[in-house]
Scaffold this motif. Structure first.
Motif, short mmCIF file in Angstrom:
data_model
loop_
_atom_site.label_atom_id
_atom_site.label_comp_id
_atom_site.label_asym_id
_atom_site.label_seq_id
_atom_site.Cartn_x
_atom_site.Cartn_y
_atom_site.Cartn_z
N LEU A 9 0.81 -1.07 0.01
CA LEU A 9 0.09 0.06 0.01
C LEU A 9 0.85 1.25 -0.11
O LEU A 9 1.92 1.32 0.68
N ALA A 10 0.38 2.01 -0.65
CA ALA A 10 1.19 3.48 -0.66
C ALA A 10 1.01 4.31 0.62
O ALA A 10 -0.02 3.93 1.24
N ASP A 11 1.85 5.19 0.80
CA ASP A 11 1.66 5.90 2.14
C ASP A 11 0.47 6.76 1.93
O ASP A 11 0.20 7.31 1.03
N ASP A 12 -0.43 6.68 3.02
CA ASP A 12 -1.59 7.50 3.15
C ASP A 12 -2.60 7.10 1.94
O ASP A 12 -3.39 7.91 1.49
N ALA A 13 -2.44 6.04 1.75
CA ALA A 13 -3.42 5.44 0.39
C ALA A 13 -4.73 4.85 0.90
O ALA A 13 -5.73 4.65 0.00
N MET A 14 -4.89 4.73 1.99
CA MET A 14 -6.31 4.25 2.44
C MET A 14 -7.25 4.78 2.17
O MET A 14 -8.67 4.18 1.41
N PRO A 15 -7.69 6.13 2.01
CA PRO A 15 -8.79 6.80 1.36
C PRO A 15 -8.85 6.46 -0.07
O PRO A 15 -10.04 6.20 -0.71
N LEU A 16 -7.74 6.32 -1.01
CA LEU A 16 -7.99 6.22 -2.22
C LEU A 16 -8.23 4.50 -2.47
O LEU A 16 -8.94 4.12 -3.28
N ALA A 17 -7.83 3.78 -1.25
CA ALA A 17 -8.17 2.20 -1.62
C ALA A 17 -9.66 2.10 -1.44
O ALA A 17 -10.45 1.39 -2.06
N GLN A 18 -10.20 2.69 -0.35
CA GLN A 18 -11.80 2.74 -0.18
C GLN A 18 -12.58 3.20 -1.42
O GLN A 18 -13.50 2.64 -1.64
N GLU A 19 -11.95 4.24 -2.15
CA GLU A 19 -12.78 4.85 -3.10
C GLU A 19 -12.51 3.70 -4.12
O GLU A 19 -13.76 3.60 -5.24
N HIS A 20 -11.57 3.39 -4.55
CA HIS A 20 -11.26 2.39 -5.77
C HIS A 20 -11.61 0.81 -5.57
O HIS A 20 -11.46 0.08 -6.33
N TYR A 21 -11.69 0.51 -4.23
CA TYR A 21 -12.01 -1.03 -4.10
C TYR A 21 -13.03 -1.38 -4.62
O TYR A 21 -12.98 -2.72 -5.24
N PRO A 22 -14.38 -1.04 -5.01
CA PRO A 22 -15.43 -1.69 -5.77
C PRO A 22 -14.87 -2.14 -7.13
O PRO A 22 -15.33 -3.13 -7.55
N ALA A 23 -14.29 -1.35 -7.79
CA ALA A 23 -13.90 -1.62 -9.35
C ALA A 23 -12.79 -2.51 -8.91
O ALA A 23 -12.55 -3.43 -10.06
N HIS A 24 -11.65 -2.58 -8.09
CA HIS A 24 -10.68 -3.44 -7.89
C HIS A 24 -11.42 -4.90 -7.58
O HIS A 24 -10.84 -5.86 -8.06
N ARG A 25 -12.56 -4.82 -6.71
CA ARG A 25 -12.98 -6.23 -6.30
C ARG A 25 -13.50 -6.72 -7.61
O ARG A 25 -13.72 -7.78 -7.86
N THR A 26 -14.32 -6.01 -8.29
CA THR A 26 -14.93 -6.44 -9.55
C THR A 26 -13.92 -7.14 -10.56
O THR A 26 -14.13 -8.21 -11.15
N ARG A 27 -12.59 -6.65 -10.73
CA ARG A 27 -11.68 -7.27 -11.40
C ARG A 27 -11.31 -8.43 -10.77
O ARG A 27 -11.14 -9.43 -11.62
N LEU A 28 -11.16 -8.56 -9.56
CA LEU A 28 -10.71 -9.65 -8.86
C LEU A 28 -11.71 -10.74 -9.08
O LEU A 28 -11.26 -11.99 -9.49
N ASP A 29 -13.24 -10.32 -8.84
CA ASP A 29 -14.18 -11.35 -9.42
C ASP A 29 -13.95 -12.04 -10.61
O ASP A 29 -14.16 -13.36 -10.96
N ASP A 30 -13.66 -11.13 -11.75
CA ASP A 30 -13.71 -11.44 -13.06
C ASP A 30 -12.59 -12.61 -13.09
O ASP A 30 -12.92 -13.53 -13.76
N PHE A 31 -11.50 -12.28 -12.73
CA PHE A 31 -10.46 -13.01 -12.77
C PHE A 31 -10.28 -14.42 -12.15
O PHE A 31 -10.10 -15.63 -12.81
N HIS A 32 -11.12 -14.37 -11.13
CA HIS A 32 -11.41 -15.65 -10.44
C HIS A 32 -12.39 -16.44 -11.25
O HIS A 32 -12.18 -17.66 -11.37
N ALA A 33 -13.38 -15.71 -11.68
CA ALA A 33 -14.25 -16.53 -12.17
C ALA A 33 -13.88 -17.12 -13.92
O ALA A 33 -14.41 -18.13 -14.03
N ARG A 34 -12.73 -16.56 -14.36
CA ARG A 34 -12.06 -17.22 -15.41
C ARG A 34 -11.20 -18.05 -15.11
O ARG A 34 -10.42 -18.67 -16.09
#
Length: 89
Positions: A9-34
């Motif tokens: 994790l980048a320094d002080d990136a937790m707010p960014l992580a929370q903001e972009h987690y839904p899109a990141h999770r969608t990508r994870l789910d797609d790669f897992h499903a494939r």
């Protein structure tokens, strides 16, 4: 041979992580499903980082090419390592 992606994790990136987690999770789910992503998770000393195990190097490269966490500065450093799994079924 599997391929492990390690994210720090980048320094002080937790707010960014929370903001972009839904899109990141969608990508994870797609790669897992494939069938390209076998397992993924954070370390217990989070928010230090995470690890994902992919079936091929090409799958890792494809995942990283459009990962919101990489594109929006959530990840401070990352690396890919080849992993020779001993206890294969």
């Amino acid at each position: 041979m599997k391929h492990v992606l390690l994210y720090d994790l980048a320094d002080d990136a937790m707010p960014l992580a929370q903001e972009h987690y839904p899109a990141h999770r969608t990508r994870l789910d797609d790669f897992h499903a494939r069938g390209l992503l076998l397992m993924v998770g954070t370390f217990s000393d989070a928010p230090v980082g995470a690890m994902a195990v992919f079936t091929t190097r090409e799958a890792v490269d494809e995942f990283m090419s459009d990962d919101p966490f990489l594109h929006h500065g959530v990840v401070g450093a990352h690396r890919v390592r080849e992993w020779d799994e001993v206890l294969q079924p």
